[in-house]
Enzyme design. Sequence first.
Site, short mmCIF file in Angstrom:
data_model
loop_
_atom_site.label_atom_id
_atom_site.label_comp_id
_atom_site.label_asym_id
_atom_site.label_seq_id
_atom_site.Cartn_x
_atom_site.Cartn_y
_atom_site.Cartn_z
N GLY A 134 0.83 -1.22 0.00
CA GLY A 134 0.00 0.00 0.00
C GLY A 134 0.85 1.25 0.00
O GLY A 134 0.45 2.30 0.51
N ALA A 135 2.05 1.14 -0.60
CA ALA A 135 3.06 2.21 -0.48
C ALA A 135 2.91 3.31 -1.52
O ALA A 135 3.70 4.25 -1.55
CB ALA A 135 4.46 1.61 -0.57
N ASP B 188 -1.44 -6.92 -7.57
CA ASP B 188 -2.64 -7.09 -6.76
C ASP B 188 -2.30 -8.14 -5.70
O ASP B 188 -2.21 -9.34 -6.00
CB ASP B 188 -3.82 -7.55 -7.63
CG ASP B 188 -5.08 -7.74 -6.80
OD1 ASP B 188 -5.00 -7.76 -5.55
OD2 ASP B 188 -6.17 -7.87 -7.39
N SER C 172 -8.06 -1.28 12.40
CA SER C 172 -8.74 0.02 12.41
C SER C 172 -9.60 0.12 13.66
O SER C 172 -10.07 -0.91 14.17
CB SER C 172 -9.65 0.14 11.19
OG SER C 172 -10.51 1.26 11.31
N TYR D 208 -15.71 -3.77 5.68
CA TYR D 208 -14.43 -3.19 6.16
C TYR D 208 -14.24 -3.50 7.64
O TYR D 208 -13.17 -3.98 8.06
CB TYR D 208 -14.46 -1.68 5.92
CG TYR D 208 -13.18 -0.97 6.31
CD1 TYR D 208 -11.99 -1.18 5.62
CD2 TYR D 208 -13.17 -0.06 7.38
CE1 TYR D 208 -10.83 -0.51 5.98
CE2 TYR D 208 -12.01 0.61 7.74
CZ TYR D 208 -10.85 0.38 7.04
OH TYR D 208 -9.69 1.04 7.40
N ALA D 209 -15.29 -3.27 8.46
CA ALA D 209 -15.19 -3.57 9.90
C ALA D 209 -14.90 -5.05 10.11
O ALA D 209 -14.08 -5.44 10.95
CB ALA D 209 -16.48 -3.16 10.61
N LYS E 164 -11.27 -5.84 9.32
CA LYS E 164 -10.30 -5.35 10.31
C LYS E 164 -10.41 -6.13 11.62
O LYS E 164 -9.39 -6.35 12.31
CB LYS E 164 -10.50 -3.84 10.53
CG LYS E 164 -10.16 -2.99 9.30
CD LYS E 164 -8.77 -3.28 8.74
CE LYS E 164 -8.32 -2.22 7.73
NZ LYS E 164 -7.00 -2.55 7.12
N1 NAD Z 1 -6.53 6.68 6.91
C1 NAD Z 1 -7.29 6.25 7.89
O1 NAD Z 1 -8.01 7.02 8.52
C2 NAD Z 1 -7.24 4.81 8.32
C3 NAD Z 1 -7.89 4.46 9.51
C4 NAD Z 1 -7.86 3.13 9.93
C5 NAD Z 1 -7.18 2.18 9.18
N2 NAD Z 1 -6.58 2.56 8.01
C6 NAD Z 1 -5.90 1.51 7.26
O2 NAD Z 1 -4.58 1.94 6.95
C7 NAD Z 1 -4.19 1.43 5.69
C8 NAD Z 1 -3.76 2.55 4.77
O3 NAD Z 1 -4.80 3.49 4.66
P1 NAD Z 1 -4.66 4.82 3.76
O4 NAD Z 1 -5.42 5.88 4.44
O5 NAD Z 1 -3.25 5.06 3.41
O6 NAD Z 1 -5.51 4.34 2.48
P2 NAD Z 1 -5.27 4.59 0.92
O7 NAD Z 1 -6.53 4.16 0.24
O8 NAD Z 1 -4.78 5.97 0.69
O9 NAD Z 1 -4.07 3.59 0.55
C9 NAD Z 1 -4.23 2.21 0.51
C10 NAD Z 1 -3.35 1.65 -0.58
O10 NAD Z 1 -3.50 0.22 -0.62
C11 NAD Z 1 -3.49 -0.19 -1.97
N3 NAD Z 1 -4.18 -1.47 -2.11
C12 NAD Z 1 -5.45 -1.77 -1.76
N4 NAD Z 1 -5.73 -3.03 -2.09
C13 NAD Z 1 -4.61 -3.57 -2.65
C14 NAD Z 1 -4.27 -4.82 -3.19
N5 NAD Z 1 -5.17 -5.83 -3.27
N6 NAD Z 1 -3.02 -5.01 -3.67
C15 NAD Z 1 -2.11 -4.02 -3.64
N7 NAD Z 1 -2.37 -2.78 -3.13
C16 NAD Z 1 -3.61 -2.56 -2.65
C17 NAD Z 1 -4.21 0.93 -2.72
O11 NAD Z 1 -3.87 0.94 -4.11
C18 NAD Z 1 -3.71 2.17 -1.99
O12 NAD Z 1 -2.57 2.75 -2.61
C19 NAD Z 1 -5.38 0.63 5.16
O13 NAD Z 1 -5.24 -0.74 5.50
C20 NAD Z 1 -6.56 1.24 5.91
O14 NAD Z 1 -7.64 0.36 6.00
C21 NAD Z 1 -6.58 3.84 7.58
#
Ligand code: NAD
Length: 263
Positions: free
Chosen positions: A15-16, A65, A147, A166-167, A170
Site C-alpha cells: 500500500g506504499a 494485486d 482500524s 471493512y469492519a 479489520k
Molecule cells: N486513513 C485512515 O483514517 C485509516 C484508519 C484506519 C485504518 N486505516 C488503514 O490503513 C491502511 C492505509 O490506509 P490509507 O489511508 O493510506 O488508504 P489509501 O486508500 O490511501 O491507501 C491504501 C493503498 O492500498 C493499496 N491497495 C489496496 N488493495 C490492494 C491490493 N489488493 N493489492 C495491492 N495494493 C492494494 C491501494 O492501491 C492504496 O494505494 C489501510 O489498510 C486502511 O484500512 C486507515
Amino acid sequence: MSEHTAQRRVAAVTGAAQGLGAEIAVRLAADGFDLVLLDLRADSLDKTRAEVEAAGARAVTIAADLSQEEAVSTAFAHIEERYGRLDALVNTAGGSGTDVVRSLSDISADIWRKVLDNNLTSAFLCARHAVELMQRHGYGRIVNFSSAVAHGKAGPSGTVGARLPYAASKAAINGFTKQLAKDLGYTGITVNAVAPGLIVPAVGRIRDVFEALPAEAQQATRDAIPAGRTGTGAEIAAAVAYLVSEEAGFTTGAILAVDGAES
Ligand SMILES: NC(=O)c1ccc[n+]([C@@H]2O[C@H](COP(=O)([O-])OP(=O)(O)OC[C@H]3O[C@@H](n4cnc5c(N)ncnc54)[C@H](O)[C@@H]3O)[C@@H](O)[C@H]2O)c1
C-alpha cells in the site's frame, strides 16, 4: 551489532503508493531500512520511491494485486532475488474501496469479497511468504493494519464507504495478528497490528475524501474523537517504526490503537 543489523535491514511496505504506506516507507528509510514498495498502483509507486531514495535508502517497486496468490509469489521471488533477506513486512494495503454502500442490501457478494481480499487476504499471503524469508535468519517484524472501525462505529459512514465488510475485515486482522503471533512465538518473528482511528495522511485518497466533506461534517468528525482532532500519517509511521525496531522484540500479538481514544 547483531548479525541482522550488520548490513542495512530490508522492509517491505504494501500500500506504499500513497497515504499511510508512503509515509511509513519514508520514515523507515530514514530509520535505516532499504525498501520494497508494493501496491496495485504502479504510477504513484515511483513518487514514493523518489522520496525513499532521497532519504538515503535503496528501493525497489513492485506493482501487484496482493490479494492474488500468484502475484504475491512472484513479488516475493523478486524480493529474494534483489535483497536475499527480509527483516520487516508492513501490511498497509487495504481500505474500504470506492464503493459507497450504505445499506445492507447494497452490499453484493463481490463487494464483500473485494474488501476482505484487499485487507485480509493480502496480509495473509504477504505474511506467508515473508515468514519463509525471515525464518532463514531467525528474525522478523510483521505489522498489520487494523482500524478503530473493527469495533463497529455508529452514524453516517464518512470516509469509510463499505463499512460493514471493512469492519469485518479489520476485526479479522486482529484475530489473524494474535494467532500468527502465537504460532510464530518461538521464531524471533513478532506480529503486531496498528489500529488507527481517522488519520488524514499528508497526501492520498483519504485526505481527498476527508477534504471533500462539508466543513460542518469535518468538524463533527473531529468533535466525535475524544482527542478533538484527526491523526497524522507521521503519528502512524512512528508507531510502525517502534513495532519494526529490534528493541520491540517482546511486543508481539499487540493491537496498538493510535486513535485519539476513539475506540
Ligand atoms: N486513513 C485512515 O483514517 C485509516 C484508519 C484506519 C485504518 N486505516 C488503514 O490503513 C491502511 C492505509 O490506509 P490509507 O489511508 O493510506 O488508504 P489509501 O486508500 O490511501 O491507501 C491504501 C493503498 O492500498 C493499496 N491497495 C489496496 N488493495 C490492494 C491490493 N489488493 N493489492 C495491492 N495494493 C492494494 C491501494 O492501491 C492504496 O494505494 C489501510 O489498510 C486502511 O484500512 C486507515
